[in-house]
Design a protein around this motif. Structure first.
Motif, PDB file in Angstrom:
ATOM      1  N   ALA A   1       0.864  -1.182   0.000  1.00  0.00           N
ATOM      2  CA  ALA A   1       0.000   0.000   0.000  1.00  0.00           C
ATOM      3  C   ALA A   1       0.898   1.229   0.000  1.00  0.00           C
ATOM      4  CB  ALA A   1      -0.907   0.008   1.231  1.00  0.00           C
TER       5      ALA A   1
ATOM      6  N   SER B   1       0.614   5.288   0.183  1.00  0.00           N
ATOM      7  CA  SER B   1      -0.355   6.320   0.557  1.00  0.00           C
ATOM      8  C   SER B   1       0.270   7.701   0.463  1.00  0.00           C
ATOM      9  CB  SER B   1      -0.850   6.089   1.986  1.00  0.00           C
ATOM     10  OG  SER B   1      -1.392   4.792   2.109  1.00  0.00           O
TER      11      SER B   1
ATOM     12  N   ARG C   1      -8.373   7.364   2.257  1.00  0.00           N
ATOM     13  CA  ARG C   1      -7.968   7.183   3.655  1.00  0.00           C
ATOM     14  C   ARG C   1      -8.991   7.877   4.533  1.00  0.00           C
ATOM     15  NH1 ARG C   1      -1.652   7.490   4.515  1.00  0.00           N
ATOM     16  NH2 ARG C   1      -2.370   6.411   6.351  1.00  0.00           N
TER      17      ARG C   1
ATOM     18  N   SER D   1      -4.785   5.782  -0.791  1.00  0.00           N
ATOM     19  CA  SER D   1      -3.828   4.672  -0.814  1.00  0.00           C
ATOM     20  C   SER D   1      -4.080   3.871  -2.073  1.00  0.00           C
ATOM     21  CB  SER D   1      -4.019   3.749   0.392  1.00  0.00           C
ATOM     22  OG  SER D   1      -3.755   4.408   1.588  1.00  0.00           O
TER      23      SER D   1
ATOM     24  N   VAL E   1      -3.398   0.165  -3.245  1.00  0.00           N
ATOM     25  CA  VAL E   1      -3.049  -1.151  -2.701  1.00  0.00           C
ATOM     26  C   VAL E   1      -2.964  -2.126  -3.861  1.00  0.00           C
ATOM     27  CG1 VAL E   1      -3.744  -2.975  -1.111  1.00  0.00           C
ATOM     28  CG2 VAL E   1      -4.293  -0.595  -0.577  1.00  0.00           C
TER      29      VAL E   1
END
Length: 134
Positions: free
Chosen positions: A80, A82, A119, A125, A127
């Motif tokens: 992930a 971010s 988020r 993020s 992923v």
């Protein structure tokens, strides 16, 4: 008694192009030795693309950070990345001879699954999961 899962690896890097290489190196070193041969190249490419995108499109100030989390689960290694931005991760149209615009196409080809997730407080993020294969 249940098995205790591995604790995810977490890093925070400055929103600077030099962080891409540092992030790729950190992720490769975090992999267990027996998985480096089969995952390091693809995971390194995913890391490079996602961190580059986060720095280019998800940060606006040099003092902002890009966060990485790496963890194994469900037969995959998950990454992930971010940032504080609000980008949605659309695959942009690109010119055939352009120097950019292929990042998410690569992510789409490499990852078994990937998504852009908001988020809770601020930012997004991306992923992506790579299947464990030996």
């Amino acid at each position: 008694m249940p098995d205790i899962p591995l604790v995810p690896a977490l890093w925070r890097f400055p929103a600077h192009p030099a962080s891409v290489r540092e992030a790729r190196h950190a992720v490769a070193q975090a992999l267990p030795q027996d998985l480096r041969r089969c995952l390091a190249d693809d995971l390194g490419l995913l890391t490079s693309e996602l961190v580059t995108n986060a720095i280019r499109h998800g940060t606006s100030q040099r003092d902002e950070r890009v966060e990485l989390v790496l963890w194994p689960a469900d037969g995959h290694y998950w990454l992930a990345v971010s940032d504080p931005g609000t980008a949605t991760g659309h695959r942009a149209a690109r010119e055939a001879d352009g120097e950019s615009g292929r990042g998410l196409l690569l992510v789409d080809r490499l990852a078994a699954a990937w998504a852009v997730l908001p988020r809770d407080l601020r930012g997004t993020s991306v992923v992506a999961g790579l299947p464990l294969r030996e």
